[in-house]
Scaffold this motif. Sequence first.
Motif, short mmCIF file in Angstrom:
data_model
loop_
_atom_site.label_atom_id
_atom_site.label_comp_id
_atom_site.label_asym_id
_atom_site.label_seq_id
_atom_site.Cartn_x
_atom_site.Cartn_y
_atom_site.Cartn_z
N GLY A 166 10.00 11.32 4.76
CA GLY A 166 8.97 11.13 3.74
C GLY A 166 8.17 9.84 3.84
N SER A 167 8.53 8.99 4.80
CA SER A 167 7.79 7.72 4.94
C SER A 167 6.37 7.99 5.42
N PRO A 168 5.45 7.09 5.06
CA PRO A 168 4.08 7.27 5.53
C PRO A 168 4.00 7.15 7.05
N LEU A 222 6.62 13.03 12.64
CA LEU A 222 7.82 12.22 12.45
C LEU A 222 7.41 10.75 12.50
N CYS A 223 7.97 9.92 11.61
CA CYS A 223 7.63 8.50 11.64
C CYS A 223 8.33 7.84 12.84
N GLY A 259 0.03 10.58 6.47
CA GLY A 259 0.77 11.70 5.90
C GLY A 259 2.21 11.27 5.68
N ALA A 260 3.06 12.22 5.28
CA ALA A 260 4.47 11.90 5.05
C ALA A 260 5.31 12.43 6.22
N ARG A 310 0.86 -1.18 0.00
CA ARG A 310 0.00 0.00 0.00
C ARG A 310 0.90 1.22 0.00
N ASN A 311 0.32 2.37 -0.25
CA ASN A 311 1.17 3.53 -0.52
C ASN A 311 2.32 3.70 0.47
N GLY A 312 3.51 3.58 -0.04
CA GLY A 312 4.68 3.76 0.80
C GLY A 312 5.19 2.49 1.47
#
Lengths: 322, 65
Positions: A286-288, A293-294, A280-281, A193-195
């Motif tokens: 830039g990770s989902p 912050l991831c 979000g990113a 899935r996205n990312g």
Amino acid sequence: MAAVASKCRVCKEPAVIDLPRHNANFCAEHFLELCRRQVVKAIEKFDMLSKDDRILVAVSGGKDSLAVWDLLIDLGYQADGLYIGLGIGEYSDVSGEYAKNFAAARGLHLITIDLRSEYGYDIPTAAKATRRVPCSACGTSKRHLFDKAALDGGYTVLVTGHNLDDEAAVLFGNTLRWDVEYLSRQLPVLPARNGFPKKVKPLVRLTEREMAAWCVVRGIDYLVDECPMAVGNKHLAYKAALNAIETESPGSKAAFYLNVLDNMAPLLSGRSLAAGEELGACTECGSPTTSDLCAFCRTAQKARAHDPVPVELVLSKGRRRR
Amino acid sequence: MKVLLRNPRREIDIEGKYSVNSLLAHLDLPRESHLVIRNGTLVPGDAALAPDDTVEIRPVISGGC
Ligand code: SF4
Ligand SMILES: [Zn+2]
Ligand SMILES: [Zn+2]
């Protein structure tokens, strides 16, 4: 004692292994055949892989990841490996050697990432800095780097060496808490899935003992010693409990896990919150993510700000707390 | 016979007649979480072990990840 040693169920030659859950013994050749069949069955049933896939295998230098890589190549798939140096003292140094030697001996491509030199931290320090158990900081780091390497490298699917015992132990933990969210996500295939890349676990129909035996029979040198940071974790306790049941009642582990996939997964599908989540990113990488912050960048940030912690220190602390 | 154990790695000497399964039981090690390798070759539970055998009892459980 003129004991007649057991014979292979298929060819009647002397057996090398007894598999109580199949109520049978097998010679080396027919044991390997059985393992291949179980992997093919998992791949087909869950639509895990095709021969056109570009596969990236997460490799630790232990038996499962080397066995799954070996099995996929043996079955005609194209697969590269990815090894992450986690900075867990001698364990990491030695495990990296096993991974590199395996790849070199077979002419396979192994990508390596070193957490300390490339990301400025290691797992013992991350555990200390985030005040989480080592396996949790480690899991966050590995997941992120595996995902990233798979996407950056143009791989279509990420393979991990999780076996039946691993999945049964996680299921056992989730069941003890009736954690419906986790139960609904515990499938051997996670679609892309996205990312996030597609992730699959081709060894879910094979036990840990069978994977170790695969390595012994195939002459694969792997790191037998345990990661020092795993000592005393719940996962190991669940495995021991399940193996006690398995010894009394062979086949229980497989029934426990594989029947969840058949009987429960359909009932739970769509229950996962994560599936419908808006992501979000990460502002850093830039990770989902659901926050700014991831989880990886949060862990890395804290760990980098902390003085390096040797693995021994984290271990002695962990032991004291118990 | 010489028996190699792991985690931590150590070697012990064991007297007497054992099969693979009875040796595991004697050492209180679950069959499901170990493999037995005799003189370099994997052997099944009912294999008889001889006094001059070198036996490795290899744990197969890994934690955490
Ligand atoms: S046992 Fe825990 S700390 Fe060690 S490599 Fe696995 S997840 Fe990381
Ligand atoms: Zn046979
Ligand atoms: Zn990030």
